[in-house]
Design a protein around this motif. Structure first.
Motif, short mmCIF file in Angstrom:
data_model
loop_
_atom_site.label_atom_id
_atom_site.label_comp_id
_atom_site.label_asym_id
_atom_site.label_seq_id
_atom_site.Cartn_x
_atom_site.Cartn_y
_atom_site.Cartn_z
N SER A 95 38.62 77.09 52.51
CA SER A 95 39.98 77.28 52.03
C SER A 95 39.86 77.68 50.57
O SER A 95 39.32 76.93 49.77
N GLN A 96 40.35 78.88 50.24
CA GLN A 96 40.20 79.34 48.86
C GLN A 96 41.34 80.26 48.45
O GLN A 96 41.94 80.93 49.28
N LYS A 97 41.58 80.29 47.15
CA LYS A 97 42.58 81.20 46.61
C LYS A 97 42.03 82.61 46.63
O LYS A 97 40.86 82.84 46.38
N THR B 105 41.85 81.42 61.65
CA THR B 105 42.05 81.82 60.26
C THR B 105 43.55 81.91 59.96
O THR B 105 44.36 82.12 60.87
N THR C 179 46.46 81.78 49.50
CA THR C 179 45.30 80.95 49.87
C THR C 179 44.90 81.34 51.29
O THR C 179 45.74 81.43 52.18
N THR C 180 43.62 81.59 51.47
CA THR C 180 43.07 81.95 52.77
C THR C 180 42.21 80.80 53.26
O THR C 180 41.53 80.15 52.48
N GLY C 181 42.24 80.57 54.56
CA GLY C 181 41.39 79.54 55.13
C GLY C 181 40.89 79.94 56.50
O GLY C 181 41.52 80.75 57.19
N TYR C 182 39.74 79.41 56.88
CA TYR C 182 39.24 79.62 58.24
C TYR C 182 38.35 78.46 58.63
O TYR C 182 37.82 77.74 57.78
N SER D 179 40.45 69.41 50.02
CA SER D 179 41.64 70.00 49.38
C SER D 179 41.86 69.42 47.99
O SER D 179 42.12 70.17 47.04
N ARG E 38 33.90 75.69 57.43
CA ARG E 38 35.31 75.72 57.04
C ARG E 38 35.41 76.20 55.60
O ARG E 38 34.52 75.96 54.80
N ALA F 106 46.48 82.50 56.32
CA ALA F 106 46.70 82.67 54.89
C ALA F 106 48.18 82.45 54.61
O ALA F 106 49.03 82.77 55.43
#
Length: 189
Positions: free
Chosen positions: A176-178, A147, A160-163, A98, A174, A149
């Motif tokens: 995590s991105q805008k 997942t 921001t989306t993450g999975y 992060s 893994r 967001a």
């Protein structure tokens, strides 16, 4: 270069350097332990942080709220350190992901506060050098995914989306991105 050959419950490691081989271990329970202690120590030495004091967190609270106008004279050293830390984060140290993600958004025009934040991550790595990434032996081969967001932030309104995906108890990927666009609802995010 390193090769890891796996057959059922045995593995064989080949490399041109013993340094790489020493960063892969297997404990008495059969768990595989990965670390990059030698690489981290080399980076600490390269950036003059070998004798610095360790830090307990990778990023200070409220970092994004601090305003700094003093740009670095060149972003070359900043970009190189970002790349080295991204490699460590992607291979064995997801705990700094992060912080690296936030600081990597500043590679075009980093300021002195951004550079200080990168050096803080080095201090954190120094104080947590004994952490390893563990791949546990498990009879379960169940694939599980999660997942989520958020719905934009106050600054640029981009979500921001993450999975994450796990195989048994082990994290295998893994992200995590805008997002690239602004979402108009939490469902769209």
């Amino acid at each position: 270069m390193i090769y890891l050959l796996v057959y059922v419950d045995d593995f064989f490691i080949c490399s041109t350097s013993n340094d790489f081989i020493n960063e892969i271990e297997r404990d008495i329970d059969g768990n595989i332990l990965l670390h990059q202690n030698l690489k981290i120590l080399r980076i600490l030495e390269k950036y003059g942080m070998s004798s610095s004091k360790g830090i307990s967190t990778p990023m200070e609270v409220g970092y994004l709220n601090i305003k700094e106008n003093r740009l670095l004279p060149s972003n070359e050293k900043y970009r190189k350190l970002i790349g080295e830390l991204m490699y460590i984060a992607n291979c064995t140290r997801p705990d700094i992901s992060s912080a690296i993600g936030i600081l990597s958004r500043r590679v075009v025009k980093p300021n002195k506060h951004d550079w200080k934040a990168l050096k803080r991550i080095l201090g954190y790595l120094k104080s947590t050098l004994d952490l390893v990434l563990v791949f546990e032996t498990s009879s379960s081969v169940e694939l599980t995914g999660y997942t989520d967001a958020d719905w934009g932030n106050e600054k640029d309104r981009k979500s921001t989306t993450g999975y994450i995906y796990k195989l048994g108890t082990n994290l295998i990927t893994r992200v995590s991105q805008k997002q690239n666009s602004v979402s108009l609802s939490s469902t769209e995010a």
